[in-house]
Design an enzyme around this catalytic site. Structure first.
Site: not given
Lengths: 286, 156
Positions: A216, A220, A224
């Site tokens: 994660s 992440r 993004n």
């Protein structure tokens, strides 16, 4: 745009391909000439652009900060020293807030992550075509200048964090403590037989939780930045569609860049804070 | 978007940068900032101490002034007392001296009076004898006369 006779798909594809050097099954160790060749190289390949930019930015961070640290005096701080001290104090405060163990490495790790990830993300604000175009004039065909849009980079950092989590978990809790944390939670029972039945369930749950941390963390940041980069590329496509759309694209790019200043800082901060939190959890001895 | 050796390369550079940051950036900066904190704390403490010292000095000066005033008052009082004492002593001495003079004068006067009385007595005796000689006009025995006169003088 690098080539005016490209289709939109090709343009995007071109922008999303790394400069890859690797062991191709047919051509041996060489630069990949297209995305397919890069894919065929498998694991034995290196994204030269990602590594060069990320290492260069990291070196820039080290250079600037170590020079500031060397020149720093305990008198009245001025100029760049002020800025560096502000950052150091901010990181120190954040680390002290969320990390309660005793480890002198955590704060430097946090500072490195924050500044380095921020600098890598910052490359997103450079107009997407500038560097690839200049380098294509020099004969380099592919160039991705935002290292954090490369999953190798973000997952590489997350992997490092994962290694640190394992290292400190084993160091602080010992093998037994760490294994117990994985196997005896969250379900536990007094009856040894029932407890033995719970162990596989606990292991399955806790291992997933443990592995989810680095994934994660890395995905992440990658997601993004990749999405942001994608939108920049899409906006950049408008420049070849007449000057009205081009002008509109310019405004859009400016707006998205301004918004992105927030995103890149936030993502760098999140990556840092989560790393500190994970390390803090690794240091908690039950 | 292939996962490849870049992952390992990034891992190694990350570890290197962390090591570099810890060794050459963080330690120096934090040490320096702590040094400054200590410096500022020292400065503040020194300022505190100085103001406390000032207060103390002022208090001391006030005390000393008070003591000096008290001493001055005491000295003046003592001087006054001494002056009074001297005056009293002088008065007493004057009285004693006066008395002494008076007594001496009285004694002298008494002496003079006695001498005068004695002389008078003698002269009266001689006169009386002469008177008596004249009255008798006789050759009274000088020796008997002398006894008579002495007797008379003693009776006077």
């Amino acid at each position: 745009m690098a080539g005016t006779n490209q289709t939109g798909t090709e343009y995007i594809q071109h922008h999303l391909t790394n400069l890859t050097f690797g062991n191709h099954p047919e051509h041996g160790w060489s630069f990949a000439h297209n995305a397919q060749e890069a894919a065929e190289m498998g694991f034995m390949a290196v994204h030269v652009d990602s590594l060069a930019w990320s290492f260069g930015l990291g070196a820039l961070f080290c250079l600037l900060f170590s020079r500031a640290a060397k020149k720093a005096t305990s008198g009245v701080p001025t100029g760049f020293q002020n800025f560096v001290e502000l950052l150091v104090e901010f990181i120190d405060g954040t680390v002290k807030d969320s990390f309660h163990g005793k480890n002198v490495w955590v704060a430097p790790i946090a500072l490195t992550i924050f500044v380095w990830v921020f600098l890598m993300n910052l490359m997103d604000l450079v107009p997407v075509d500038v560097v690839p175009y200049l380098l294509s004039l020099a004969g380099v065909h592919f160039q991705k200048i935002v290292p954090s849009t490369d999953p190798n980079v973000t997952l590489g950092m997350a992997l490092t964090v994962f290694v640190m989590i394992l290292y400190y978990s084993l160091k602080i809790k010992g093998i037994g403590g760490f294994a117990g944390e994985l196997a005896l939670q969250p379900f536990s029972a007094k009856n040894p037989v029932v407890q033995a039945l719970f162990v596989p369930v606990n292991l399955a749950l806790e291992l997933v939780g443990l592995l989810a941390k680095p994934f994660s963390l890395g995905l992440r940041l990658f997601g993004n930045m990749y999405a942001g980069e994608m939108i920049f590329i899409l906006i950049a496509m408008m420049y070849s569609a007449g000057w009205i759309l081009g002008l509109f694209g310019g405004v859009l790019q400016w707006g998205w860049a301004v918004f992105h200043i927030l995103v890149i800082t936030l993502q760098a901060f999140i990556f840092m804070v989560l790393t500190v939190v994970y390390l803090s959890m690794a240091h908690e001895d039950h | 978007m292939n996962i490849n050796l870049t992952l390992i390369g990034q891992l190694i550079s990350f570890l290197f940068f962390i090591w570099f940051c810890k060794k050459f950036v963080w330690a120096a900066l934090i040490g320096m900032m702590e040094e400054r904190q200590a410096k500022i704390a020292d400065g503040l403490e020194a300022a505190d101490r100085a103001s406390r010292d000032l207060e103390l000095a002022q208090e001391k000066a006030t005390d000393q002034l008070k003591v000096a005033k008290q001493e001055a008052a005491a000295i003046i009082e003592q001087a006054n007392k001494r002056a009074n004492q001297i005056i009293d002593e002088a008065k007493e001495q004057a009285v004693v001296e006066g008395d002494r003079l008076k007594v001496a004068a009285q004694a002298e006067i008494d002496q003079e009076v006695n001498r005068a009385k004695e002389e008078l007595r003698k002269k009266v005796a001689v006169l009386a004898l002469q008177g008596a000689e004249k009255v008798l006009e006789a050759n009274i025995d000088e020796n008997a006369n002398r006894a008579l006169v002495d007797n008379l003088a003693a009776q006077l």
